[in-house]
Design a protein around this motif. Sequence first.
Motif, PDB file in Angstrom:
ATOM      1  N   ARG A   1       0.853  -1.188   0.000  1.00  0.00           N
ATOM      2  CA  ARG A   1       0.000   0.000   0.000  1.00  0.00           C
ATOM      3  C   ARG A   1       0.889   1.239   0.000  1.00  0.00           C
ATOM      4  NH1 ARG A   1      -5.837   0.247   1.334  1.00  0.00           N
ATOM      5  NH2 ARG A   1      -5.323   2.349   2.007  1.00  0.00           N
ATOM      6  N   ALA A   2       0.839   1.984  -1.086  1.00  0.00           N
ATOM      7  CA  ALA A   2       1.719   3.152  -1.203  1.00  0.00           C
ATOM      8  C   ALA A   2       1.396   4.208  -0.157  1.00  0.00           C
ATOM      9  CB  ALA A   2       1.603   3.744  -2.611  1.00  0.00           C
ATOM     10  N   ASP A   3       0.103   4.383   0.175  1.00  0.00           N
ATOM     11  CA  ASP A   3      -0.231   5.399   1.164  1.00  0.00           C
ATOM     12  C   ASP A   3       0.226   5.004   2.557  1.00  0.00           C
ATOM     13  OD1 ASP A   3      -2.059   3.302   1.166  1.00  0.00           O
ATOM     14  OD2 ASP A   3      -3.705   4.541   1.884  1.00  0.00           O
ATOM     15  N   VAL A   4       0.188   3.697   2.877  1.00  0.00           N
ATOM     16  CA  VAL A   4       0.692   3.230   4.166  1.00  0.00           C
ATOM     17  C   VAL A   4       2.200   3.425   4.235  1.00  0.00           C
ATOM     18  CG1 VAL A   4       0.971   1.207   5.651  1.00  0.00           C
ATOM     19  CG2 VAL A   4      -1.189   1.581   4.466  1.00  0.00           C
ATOM     20  N   HIS A   5       2.884   3.096   3.146  1.00  0.00           N
ATOM     21  CA  HIS A   5       4.327   3.293   3.114  1.00  0.00           C
ATOM     22  C   HIS A   5       4.682   4.770   3.187  1.00  0.00           C
ATOM     23  CE1 HIS A   5       8.424   3.372   1.258  1.00  0.00           C
ATOM     24  NE2 HIS A   5       8.559   2.289   2.002  1.00  0.00           N
ATOM     25  N   ALA A   6       3.888   5.614   2.532  1.00  0.00           N
ATOM     26  CA  ALA A   6       4.130   7.057   2.585  1.00  0.00           C
ATOM     27  C   ALA A   6       3.974   7.584   4.007  1.00  0.00           C
ATOM     28  CB  ALA A   6       3.182   7.779   1.637  1.00  0.00           C
ATOM     29  N   ALA A   7       2.961   7.077   4.725  1.00  0.00           N
ATOM     30  CA  ALA A   7       2.765   7.494   6.112  1.00  0.00           C
ATOM     31  C   ALA A   7       3.962   7.082   6.969  1.00  0.00           C
ATOM     32  CB  ALA A   7       1.479   6.887   6.668  1.00  0.00           C
ATOM     33  N   GLU A   8       4.528   5.902   6.684  1.00  0.00           N
ATOM     34  CA  GLU A   8       5.709   5.482   7.433  1.00  0.00           C
ATOM     35  C   GLU A   8       6.914   6.348   7.088  1.00  0.00           C
ATOM     36  OE1 GLU A   8       8.491   1.566   8.351  1.00  0.00           O
ATOM     37  OE2 GLU A   8       6.934   1.473   6.813  1.00  0.00           O
ATOM     38  N   MET A   9       7.043   6.741   5.819  1.00  0.00           N
ATOM     39  CA  MET A   9       8.155   7.609   5.428  1.00  0.00           C
ATOM     40  C   MET A   9       8.025   8.991   6.069  1.00  0.00           C
ATOM     41  SD  MET A   9      10.272   5.819   3.717  1.00  0.00           S
ATOM     42  CE  MET A   9       9.799   4.562   4.944  1.00  0.00           C
ATOM     43  N   GLN A  10       6.799   9.457   6.264  1.00  0.00           N
ATOM     44  CA  GLN A  10       6.603  10.708   6.990  1.00  0.00           C
ATOM     45  C   GLN A  10       7.042  10.552   8.439  1.00  0.00           C
ATOM     46  OE1 GLN A  10       5.901  13.657   5.969  1.00  0.00           O
ATOM     47  NE2 GLN A  10       5.417  13.182   3.846  1.00  0.00           N
ATOM     48  N   LEU A  11       6.775   9.379   9.011  1.00  0.00           N
ATOM     49  CA  LEU A  11       7.248   9.092  10.367  1.00  0.00           C
ATOM     50  C   LEU A  11       8.768   9.106  10.411  1.00  0.00           C
ATOM     51  CD1 LEU A  11       6.947   8.138  13.297  1.00  0.00           C
ATOM     52  CD2 LEU A  11       6.689   5.802  12.433  1.00  0.00           C
ATOM     53  N   ALA A  12       9.405   8.489   9.412  1.00  0.00           N
ATOM     54  CA  ALA A  12      10.868   8.487   9.362  1.00  0.00           C
ATOM     55  C   ALA A  12      11.414   9.899   9.210  1.00  0.00           C
ATOM     56  CB  ALA A  12      11.349   7.598   8.208  1.00  0.00           C
ATOM     57  N   SER A  13      10.744  10.716   8.392  1.00  0.00           N
ATOM     58  CA  SER A  13      11.171  12.099   8.218  1.00  0.00           C
ATOM     59  C   SER A  13      11.095  12.864   9.532  1.00  0.00           C
ATOM     60  CB  SER A  13      10.315  12.785   7.153  1.00  0.00           C
ATOM     61  OG  SER A  13      10.671  14.136   6.999  1.00  0.00           O
ATOM     62  N   CYS A  14      10.025  12.649  10.289  1.00  0.00           N
ATOM     63  CA  CYS A  14       9.893  13.306  11.595  1.00  0.00           C
ATOM     64  C   CYS A  14      10.947  12.792  12.572  1.00  0.00           C
ATOM     65  CB  CYS A  14       8.492  13.074  12.155  1.00  0.00           C
ATOM     66  SG  CYS A  14       7.186  13.952  11.250  1.00  0.00           S
ATOM     67  N   PHE A  15      11.297  11.516  12.472  1.00  0.00           N
ATOM     68  CA  PHE A  15      12.358  10.960  13.315  1.00  0.00           C
ATOM     69  C   PHE A  15      13.674  11.703  13.074  1.00  0.00           C
ATOM     70  CE2 PHE A  15      16.056   8.146  13.486  1.00  0.00           C
ATOM     71  CZ  PHE A  15      16.006   7.695  14.796  1.00  0.00           C
ATOM     72  N   TYR A  16      14.006  11.942  11.810  1.00  0.00           N
ATOM     73  CA  TYR A  16      15.247  12.655  11.505  1.00  0.00           C
ATOM     74  C   TYR A  16      15.137  14.142  11.845  1.00  0.00           C
ATOM     75  CZ  TYR A  16      16.894   8.451   9.171  1.00  0.00           C
ATOM     76  OH  TYR A  16      17.305   7.169   8.904  1.00  0.00           O
ATOM     77  N   ASN A  17      13.929  14.684  11.822  1.00  0.00           N
ATOM     78  CA  ASN A  17      13.768  16.061  12.261  1.00  0.00           C
ATOM     79  C   ASN A  17      14.055  16.202  13.757  1.00  0.00           C
ATOM     80  OD1 ASN A  17      13.045  16.876   9.709  1.00  0.00           O
ATOM     81  ND2 ASN A  17      10.856  16.781  10.077  1.00  0.00           N
ATOM     82  N   VAL A  18      13.702  15.174  14.528  1.00  0.00           N
ATOM     83  CA  VAL A  18      14.053  15.165  15.952  1.00  0.00           C
ATOM     84  C   VAL A  18      15.565  15.121  16.120  1.00  0.00           C
ATOM     85  CG1 VAL A  18      13.894  13.833  18.094  1.00  0.00           C
ATOM     86  CG2 VAL A  18      11.872  14.142  16.666  1.00  0.00           C
ATOM     87  N   GLU A  19      16.220  14.293  15.313  1.00  0.00           N
ATOM     88  CA  GLU A  19      17.686  14.228  15.380  1.00  0.00           C
ATOM     89  C   GLU A  19      18.307  15.581  15.034  1.00  0.00           C
ATOM     90  OE1 GLU A  19      19.454  11.139  16.225  1.00  0.00           O
ATOM     91  OE2 GLU A  19      17.393  11.043  16.968  1.00  0.00           O
ATOM     92  N   THR A  20      17.741  16.260  14.057  1.00  0.00           N
ATOM     93  CA  THR A  20      18.241  17.591  13.691  1.00  0.00           C
ATOM     94  C   THR A  20      18.056  18.568  14.837  1.00  0.00           C
ATOM     95  OG1 THR A  20      17.715  17.199  11.352  1.00  0.00           O
ATOM     96  CG2 THR A  20      18.020  19.477  12.037  1.00  0.00           C
ATOM     97  N   ALA A  21      16.887  18.517  15.489  1.00  0.00           N
ATOM     98  CA  ALA A  21      16.634  19.420  16.615  1.00  0.00           C
ATOM     99  C   ALA A  21      17.597  19.164  17.763  1.00  0.00           C
ATOM    100  CB  ALA A  21      15.183  19.268  17.084  1.00  0.00           C
ATOM    101  N   ARG A  22      17.944  17.916  18.006  1.00  0.00           N
ATOM    102  CA  ARG A  22      18.900  17.606  19.078  1.00  0.00           C
ATOM    103  C   ARG A  22      20.303  18.084  18.730  1.00  0.00           C
ATOM    104  NH1 ARG A  22      16.700  11.469  20.098  1.00  0.00           N
ATOM    105  NH2 ARG A  22      15.048  11.999  21.587  1.00  0.00           N
TER     106      ARG A  22
END
Length: 461
Positions: free
Chosen positions: A282-303
Amino acid sequence: MKKCSFVCMVAAVALFASCGLYQKYERPDVNTSGIFRDNVSLTDTLVATDTASFGNLPWRSLFTDPYLQRLIDAGLAHNTDLLNAALNVQMAEAQLKASKLAFLPQFTFSPQGTIGWWDGNGAAKTYQLPIAASWSVDLFGNLLSQKRSAQVSLLATKDYQVVVQSNVIAGIANMYYTLLMLDKQMQILTDMTALTKDTWEMMKLQMDLGRARSTSVQSAEANYYSVQAQSTDMQRQIREVENSLSLLIGQPAQTIERGKLEDQSLPSEFSTGIGFQLLANRADVHAAEMQLASCFYNVETARSRFYPSITISPSGTFTNSGGGAIVNPGKWLLSIVGSLVQPIFMRGQLTAGLRVAEAQEQQAFNTWQHAVLQAGSEVSNALVQYHSSAEKAELEAHQIEVLEKNVEHTRMLFASSSSTYLEVIGAQQSLLNAQISKVTDDFYKMQAVVSLWTALGGGGK
């Protein structure tokens, strides 16, 4: 010696501090067991164990009608949403390229020239040809996390492009099958118009022979006009669907060339695949997970912003000006500067930024979990729609067979004065309703196949 040891110690502390910032995204645990409901049981769940999925079927293998295939080709080439999705991918690729180039030094070249006169003497000409560079040392992972965030954002954008493509294909197929359904219902209304006209004529003849009243003729005439009115409304619906389908494929409103409902061939046996495969298909499910991964790296950037930023700035200038005197020919003037900026008091901005990034990560996780559950719900809905529509269509086929005999018998009985005109008109109306319902349920079966294909991934990624 002590100074060197101190520098080494600071470097070691910085290195150990940065180790926690070079983390890569890992998929969190998610429960996908039993997310498909059994299409028969009202309480049980379907434990999917097959590895092949109906959703992986290419659209050309599913939609074999040549008219429909041409429409889908036109939609994939001209649909506005799909064209914009492709442009979004190009923008995401440009952002990723920019994040990769951030690791390289930045160079600037700013030549200068001066002509001056002093106390009426000849002109003094000086020039400078400086080249300056600036390189940010990514010791604490700021640039790396931004690059990784851009990478997964690109994957999410490509996923959304697949989602748009699947939705466009499904939308075209559903509208095409809607036209076929309306054509079939229009044919039924045309046949019923002829039957009701014949019944009207028959009752007029019976009235002339003194075997029927004027009320029977009036009722038959009204029934005839009622069927004609339904035909007019059906023609309007056909025109509106043609206009909508034309817009979907990016063309002006026009007549849609098409086949017949009874000539369509769609699968009747489906495999859903195991639950975990749905996450990848499911491309939309995978896209939602990639958004989660993007937010994960945004947390790393903030730290990483809590740690010092180190910049190395070398420069070189070719000039004929030096020491306040004119020197010819020109010579090189080289320098290198290293700077370190450590945030100390930022009025809570860094802490607030980290908390916002962490909250956004939690939101992305919730959205991803919901996308998984929604995918399972859509599969369940499509399965139950197909099987219930198939069951209804089979029952309605038997009903139509009985009602056709009933219409024939009531007409014969009315001709022999053994039946009333109400029985004749009622039998015809019941037959019409059953025929319309049968065609509608046949369409729902086809729509369920399209919905299931989309819910299982729409051809895969």
